[in-house]
Design a protein around this motif. Structure first.
Motif, mmCIF file in Angstrom:
data_model
loop_
_atom_site.group_PDB
_atom_site.id
_atom_site.type_symbol
_atom_site.label_atom_id
_atom_site.label_comp_id
_atom_site.label_asym_id
_atom_site.label_seq_id
_atom_site.Cartn_x
_atom_site.Cartn_y
_atom_site.Cartn_z
ATOM 1 N N GLN A 179 11.251 -14.757 51.895
ATOM 2 C CA GLN A 179 10.251 -13.649 51.367
ATOM 3 C C GLN A 179 9.918 -12.890 52.677
ATOM 4 O O GLN A 179 9.284 -11.837 52.482
ATOM 5 N N THR A 191 11.045 -9.848 47.455
ATOM 6 C CA THR A 191 10.195 -8.426 47.378
ATOM 7 C C THR A 191 8.854 -8.777 47.012
ATOM 8 O O THR A 191 7.849 -7.941 46.851
ATOM 9 N N THR A 192 8.409 -10.072 47.236
ATOM 10 C CA THR A 192 6.916 -10.356 46.802
ATOM 11 C C THR A 192 5.961 -9.513 47.527
ATOM 12 O O THR A 192 4.853 -9.285 47.120
ATOM 13 N N GLN A 241 9.612 -2.534 46.171
ATOM 14 C CA GLN A 241 10.099 -3.568 45.364
ATOM 15 C C GLN A 241 11.399 -3.034 44.675
ATOM 16 O O GLN A 241 12.419 -3.527 44.399
ATOM 17 N N THR A 282 12.152 -16.002 42.027
ATOM 18 C CA THR A 282 11.051 -15.259 41.928
ATOM 19 C C THR A 282 10.146 -15.933 40.775
ATOM 20 O O THR A 282 10.505 -16.894 40.052
ATOM 21 N N VAL A 333 11.182 -8.921 37.009
ATOM 22 C CA VAL A 333 12.013 -8.642 38.081
ATOM 23 C C VAL A 333 13.354 -9.068 37.701
ATOM 24 O O VAL A 333 14.277 -8.570 37.923
#
Ligand SMILES: Nc1ncnc2c1ncn2[C@@H]1O[C@H](COP(=O)(O)OP(=O)(O)OP(=O)(O)O)[C@@H](O)[C@H]1O
Ligand SMILES: [Mg+2]
Length: 341
Positions: free
Chosen positions: A97, A183-184, A191, A213, A218
């Motif tokens: 992350q 992509t958090t 993202q 995720t 997503v």
């Protein structure tokens, strides 16, 4: 064809001063060649511990206490540190992350990617390595790739750092890429760019992806299959369209209801699932979701549901799928009577 990754009845625990945290309690799934599998679930459901178990990167008191993890047919549970080091990066790579925790702040980014190449391909000359790194930077669409090789991590934006991480993970063209919430920490437009990038690279080099995720939206963009985790167990597993059209677990239904719908006004957008996740030191003896499940019956509280097959490649751990489950008010009536096991 043999799956790239085959996980069977994986159990991973942490021995803490308050007791054994049973983070993963018997998880089985596989990832085929070229396939992209999403793992979703709330915080604490065991997603990261599952991926760290695959990578043999558990820290502290974390330990695989049961089951098997096979990568390209080779058992990884109990494998030596040295052998695993030769597999990591080359056959399986992971993106985390927060790239800042995985990048060395004191080393130019090009050097770091180059080191990864050197670890696995000792016969490459320095010039060849540099050329390969520049090619990787172009692949992950870092502008002015050649110039940026000498930059340090802090000279990059969050999105660009994540691209460097992806370049590093892809350096040796791994068969499997594990991306844990990559992509958090990024804003929505970045993202989206990263997801598109991963999808196109996946097609280009034909690798498999395990994408973790808590966002089903997503997963829908990137994955063809999805695994829903809760309380250290897989609650449901299905092809992505199947899952969206015919969810076979009340927990999945709750997750689907909590996906923001841009067509609705803000007030109505999110319907979080009420209640809190289970205590993993003393997990409930029945279905871990039963205390929060609007449809829970007595059996749900008392006995862990078996895995039912609800359709082709579609499994769910829910008593409502049992042939004997009541039909009235049963939200899963359409799939009821699925095969056990
Ligand atoms: N080092 C550790 N020591 C003790 N317990 C741990 C440790 N790491 C994870 N756990 C526990 O294991 C369980 C699963 O954690 P995990 O990190 O896999 O959740 P996750 O699904 O990845 O959640 P998130 O969405 O927040 O990343 C949790 O109950 C967590 O508290
Ligand atoms: Mg996690």
């Amino acid at each position: 064809m043999e799956p790239v990754l085959q996980v069977k009845d994986l159990k991973t625990s942490f021995l803490t001063s308050s007791g054994e945290v049973q983070a993963v309690r018997g998880v089985s799934f596989s990832v085929n060649k070229g396939e992209s599998v999403g793992i979703v679930g709330e915080s604490g459901s065991g997603k990261s511990v599952t991926s760290l178990s695959v990578m043999q990167l558990l820290t502290g008191t974390g330990k695989i206490v049961g089951g098997s993890v096979k990568l390209n047919g080779r058992e990884l549970v109990g494998i030596g540190t040295k052998e695993m080091r030769s597999i990591r990066g080359k056959e399986v790579a992971m993106i985390f992350q927060d790239p800042m925790t995985s990048l060395n702040p004191l080393l130019p980014v090009g050097e770091q990617v180059s080191e990864m190449l050197w670890a696995h391909e000792k016969d490459l000359s320095r010039a060849d390595r540099e050329a390969r790194v520049a090619e990787l930077f172009r692949m992950v669409r870092i502008p002015e790739a050649e110039k940026r090789l000498k930059s340090y991590p802090h000279e990059f934006s969050g999105g660009m750092r994540q691209r460097v991480m992806i370049a590093m993970a892809l350096a040796c063209k791994p068969d499997l890429l594990i991306a844990d919430e990559p992509t958090t920490a990024l804003d929505v437009s970045i993202q989206d760019q990263i997801l598109k990038l991963m999808r196109s690279i996946q097609r280009e080099i034909g690798m498999s992806i395990m994408f973790i995720t808590h966002d089903l939206g997503v997963v829908a963009e990137l994955c063809n299959r999805v695994i829903v985790m809760y309380g250290g167990l897989i609650m449901e597993q299905a092809d992505i369209l199947d899952l969206f059209e015919h969810p076979c677990h009340p927990y999945t239904m709750g997750l689907l209801a909590s996906i923001p719908d841009i067509n609705q006004d803000k007030q109505k957008r999110l319907q979080p699932i009420m209640g809190s996740p289970p205590d993993m030191i003393h997990p409930p003896k029945g279905c871990p979701f039963s205390p929060r499940c609007p449809y829970a019956c007595r059996v749900c509280l008392e006995e862990l549901p078996p895995i039912y097959t609800a359709g082709e490649g579609h499994v769910s751990r829910c008593w409502l799928l049992d042939a004997d489950a009541p039909a009235a008010d049963n939200p899963l009536s359409y799939a009821k009577g699925g095969k056990r096991g």
